[in-house]
Design a protein around this motif. Structure first.
Motif, PDB file in Angstrom:
ATOM      1  N   LEU A   5       3.570 -11.049  -3.111  1.00 29.76           N
ATOM      2  CA  LEU A   5       3.244 -10.169  -1.988  1.00 29.76           C
ATOM      3  C   LEU A   5       3.780  -8.760  -2.207  1.00 29.76           C
ATOM      4  O   LEU A   5       3.109  -7.779  -1.862  1.00 29.76           O
ATOM      5  CB  LEU A   5       3.788 -10.750  -0.687  1.00 29.76           C
ATOM      6  N   ASP A   6       4.969  -8.645  -2.794  1.00 22.90           N
ATOM      7  CA  ASP A   6       5.523  -7.321  -3.089  1.00 22.90           C
ATOM      8  C   ASP A   6       4.624  -6.574  -4.066  1.00 22.90           C
ATOM      9  O   ASP A   6       4.338  -5.387  -3.874  1.00 22.90           O
ATOM     10  CB  ASP A   6       6.935  -7.433  -3.664  1.00 22.90           C
ATOM     11  N   ARG A   7       4.185  -7.260  -5.108  1.00 20.90           N
ATOM     12  CA  ARG A   7       3.290  -6.613  -6.083  1.00 20.90           C
ATOM     13  C   ARG A   7       1.986  -6.180  -5.432  1.00 20.90           C
ATOM     14  O   ARG A   7       1.504  -5.078  -5.668  1.00 20.90           O
ATOM     15  CB  ARG A   7       3.001  -7.551  -7.253  1.00 20.90           C
ATOM     16  N   ARG A   8       1.410  -7.048  -4.611  1.00 15.57           N
ATOM     17  CA  ARG A   8       0.150  -6.700  -3.942  1.00 15.57           C
ATOM     18  C   ARG A   8       0.333  -5.526  -2.992  1.00 15.57           C
ATOM     19  O   ARG A   8      -0.516  -4.644  -2.908  1.00 15.57           O
ATOM     20  CB  ARG A   8      -0.392  -7.906  -3.179  1.00 15.57           C
ATOM     21  N   MET A   9       1.447  -5.519  -2.267  1.00 15.88           N
ATOM     22  CA  MET A   9       1.698  -4.432  -1.330  1.00 15.88           C
ATOM     23  C   MET A   9       1.897  -3.116  -2.065  1.00 15.88           C
ATOM     24  O   MET A   9       1.372  -2.081  -1.650  1.00 15.88           O
ATOM     25  CB  MET A   9       2.916  -4.747  -0.462  1.00 15.88           C
ATOM     26  N   ARG A  10       2.644  -3.147  -3.155  1.00 14.25           N
ATOM     27  CA  ARG A  10       2.821  -1.907  -3.936  1.00 14.25           C
ATOM     28  C   ARG A  10       1.494  -1.415  -4.482  1.00 14.25           C
ATOM     29  O   ARG A  10       1.211  -0.210  -4.461  1.00 14.25           O
ATOM     30  CB  ARG A  10       3.813  -2.152  -5.072  1.00 14.25           C
ATOM     31  N   ARG A  11       0.651  -2.336  -4.959  1.00 12.88           N
ATOM     32  CA  ARG A  11      -0.660  -1.942  -5.478  1.00 12.88           C
ATOM     33  C   ARG A  11      -1.516  -1.352  -4.368  1.00 12.88           C
ATOM     34  O   ARG A  11      -2.168  -0.319  -4.546  1.00 12.88           O
ATOM     35  CB  ARG A  11      -1.356  -3.159  -6.091  1.00 12.88           C
ATOM     36  N   HIS A  12      -1.479  -1.991  -3.193  1.00 16.34           N
ATOM     37  CA  HIS A  12      -2.261  -1.492  -2.059  1.00 16.34           C
ATOM     38  C   HIS A  12      -1.782  -0.099  -1.637  1.00 16.34           C
ATOM     39  O   HIS A  12      -2.593   0.796  -1.391  1.00 16.34           O
ATOM     40  CB  HIS A  12      -2.155  -2.466  -0.886  1.00 16.34           C
ATOM     41  N   LEU A  13      -0.474   0.092  -1.558  1.00 23.69           N
ATOM     42  CA  LEU A  13       0.062   1.403  -1.177  1.00 23.69           C
ATOM     43  C   LEU A  13      -0.282   2.459  -2.213  1.00 23.69           C
ATOM     44  O   LEU A  13      -0.603   3.606  -1.865  1.00 23.69           O
ATOM     45  CB  LEU A  13       1.568   1.323  -0.978  1.00 23.69           C
ATOM     46  N   ALA A  14      -0.234   2.087  -3.494  1.00 21.44           N
ATOM     47  CA  ALA A  14      -0.603   3.038  -4.541  1.00 21.44           C
ATOM     48  C   ALA A  14      -2.077   3.420  -4.425  1.00 21.44           C
ATOM     49  O   ALA A  14      -2.432   4.598  -4.574  1.00 21.44           O
ATOM     50  CB  ALA A  14      -0.313   2.444  -5.920  1.00 21.44           C
ATOM     51  N   GLU A  15      -2.933   2.445  -4.134  1.00 21.74           N
ATOM     52  CA  GLU A  15      -4.362   2.748  -3.959  1.00 21.74           C
ATOM     53  C   GLU A  15      -4.575   3.673  -2.765  1.00 21.74           C
ATOM     54  O   GLU A  15      -5.379   4.603  -2.827  1.00 21.74           O
ATOM     55  CB  GLU A  15      -5.149   1.452  -3.775  1.00 21.74           C
ATOM     56  N   GLN A  16      -3.838   3.433  -1.680  1.00 17.71           N
ATOM     57  CA  GLN A  16      -3.968   4.288  -0.508  1.00 17.71           C
ATOM     58  C   GLN A  16      -3.480   5.702  -0.798  1.00 17.71           C
ATOM     59  O   GLN A  16      -4.069   6.676  -0.329  1.00 17.71           O
ATOM     60  CB  GLN A  16      -3.190   3.698   0.671  1.00 17.71           C
ATOM     61  N   GLN A  17      -2.414   5.831  -1.579  1.00 20.56           N
ATOM     62  CA  GLN A  17      -1.914   7.156  -1.936  1.00 20.56           C
ATOM     63  C   GLN A  17      -2.928   7.900  -2.782  1.00 20.56           C
ATOM     64  O   GLN A  17      -3.109   9.115  -2.628  1.00 20.56           O
ATOM     65  CB  GLN A  17      -0.578   7.040  -2.669  1.00 20.56           C
ATOM     66  N   ALA A  37      -4.617  11.304  -1.707  1.00 22.48           N
ATOM     67  CA  ALA A  37      -4.479  12.445  -2.613  1.00 22.48           C
ATOM     68  C   ALA A  37      -5.831  13.046  -2.967  1.00 22.48           C
ATOM     69  O   ALA A  37      -5.941  14.251  -3.184  1.00 22.48           O
ATOM     70  CB  ALA A  37      -3.745  12.018  -3.875  1.00 22.48           C
ATOM     71  N   ARG A  38      -6.842  12.229  -2.989  1.00 19.90           N
ATOM     72  CA  ARG A  38      -8.195  12.725  -3.285  1.00 19.90           C
ATOM     73  C   ARG A  38      -8.883  13.302  -2.056  1.00 19.90           C
ATOM     74  O   ARG A  38     -10.022  13.728  -2.112  1.00 19.90           O
ATOM     75  CB  ARG A  38      -9.045  11.598  -3.856  1.00 19.90           C
ATOM     76  N   GLY A  39      -8.204  13.279  -0.927  1.00 21.92           N
ATOM     77  CA  GLY A  39      -8.753  13.887   0.286  1.00 21.92           C
ATOM     78  C   GLY A  39      -9.455  12.913   1.196  1.00 21.92           C
ATOM     79  O   GLY A  39     -10.064  13.318   2.175  1.00 21.92           O
ATOM     80  N   GLY A  40      -9.387  11.644   0.920  1.00 21.26           N
ATOM     81  CA  GLY A  40     -10.033  10.650   1.771  1.00 21.26           C
ATOM     82  C   GLY A  40      -9.104  10.196   2.876  1.00 21.26           C
ATOM     83  O   GLY A  40      -7.941  10.556   2.946  1.00 21.26           O
ATOM     84  N   ALA A  41      -9.652   9.403   3.754  1.00 24.51           N
ATOM     85  CA  ALA A  41      -8.853   8.838   4.848  1.00 24.51           C
ATOM     86  C   ALA A  41      -8.288   7.497   4.404  1.00 24.51           C
ATOM     87  O   ALA A  41      -8.962   6.713   3.765  1.00 24.51           O
ATOM     88  CB  ALA A  41      -9.718   8.651   6.090  1.00 24.51           C
ATOM     89  N   ALA A  42      -7.065   7.230   4.762  1.00 25.32           N
ATOM     90  CA  ALA A  42      -6.424   5.983   4.379  1.00 25.32           C
ATOM     91  C   ALA A  42      -6.934   4.830   5.230  1.00 25.32           C
ATOM     92  O   ALA A  42      -7.083   4.963   6.437  1.00 25.32           O
ATOM     93  CB  ALA A  42      -4.920   6.100   4.520  1.00 25.32           C
ATOM     94  N   GLN A  43      -7.222   3.710   4.630  1.00 25.69           N
ATOM     95  CA  GLN A  43      -7.602   2.456   5.257  1.00 25.69           C
ATOM     96  C   GLN A  43      -8.777   2.581   6.225  1.00 25.69           C
ATOM     97  O   GLN A  43      -8.666   2.204   7.386  1.00 25.69           O
ATOM     98  CB  GLN A  43      -6.426   1.846   6.000  1.00 25.69           C
TER      99      GLN A  43
END
Length: 141
Positions: free
Chosen positions: A46-58, A62-68
């Motif tokens: 779960l920690d790995r998945r959460m870090r991956r999800h947060l990195a994808e959201q960042q 960063a590209r100017g999109g809306a998160a989630q």
């Protein structure tokens, strides 16, 4: 964690062999030990998945999109549905109390209160209100 984790399978086999050797007196301790190992594996996954999800959201932000965007609209629907369901469930006893104490006037007052609470909640979730608060401006959620 994969569906068929070989390391976890070995742990289970070792636990079952230990139970066979030690007998049922130690069963509780062996099961607790095995479940603790499973919990540690799940936490790591779960920690790995959460870090991956947060990195994808960042990256999205960063590209100017809306998160989630999908999760936010699904969460908004569930929140609105839950609020509506709770208000309808509470409407029944409130109506009964209003009628028992004040007749038809009590019923009208209780339903005006229910309508008022739902109207305020709906106004809070209108698209232009979210835009003022800094939320997304997608009116379709």
């Amino acid at each position: 964690m994969e569906a068929r984790d070989p390391e976890l399978r070995r742990e289970l086999d070792a636990t079952l062999k230990a139970r066979a050797e030690l007998g049922p007196d130690y069963e509780s301790a062996l099961v607790d030990s095995f479940l603790e190992k499973v919990e540690q594996r799940l936490d790591g996954t779960l920690d790995r998945r959460m870090r991956r999800h947060l990195a994808e959201q960042q990256v999205v932000v960063a590209r100017g999109g809306a998160a989630q965007p999908a999760a936010a609209s699904a969460g908004a629907f569930v929140e609105r549905f839950g609020f509506a369901a709770v208000s309808l469930v509470l409407a029944v006893p409130l109506s009964a109390i209003g009628v028992a104490n004040a007749g038809i006037e009590g019923l009208v007052v209780s339903w005006l209160g229910i309508f008022g609470v739902n109207a305020v909640y709906a106004a809070r979730t209108w698209p232009w209100q979210r835009a003022k608060r800094g939320g997304d401006t997608d009116w379709r959620d």
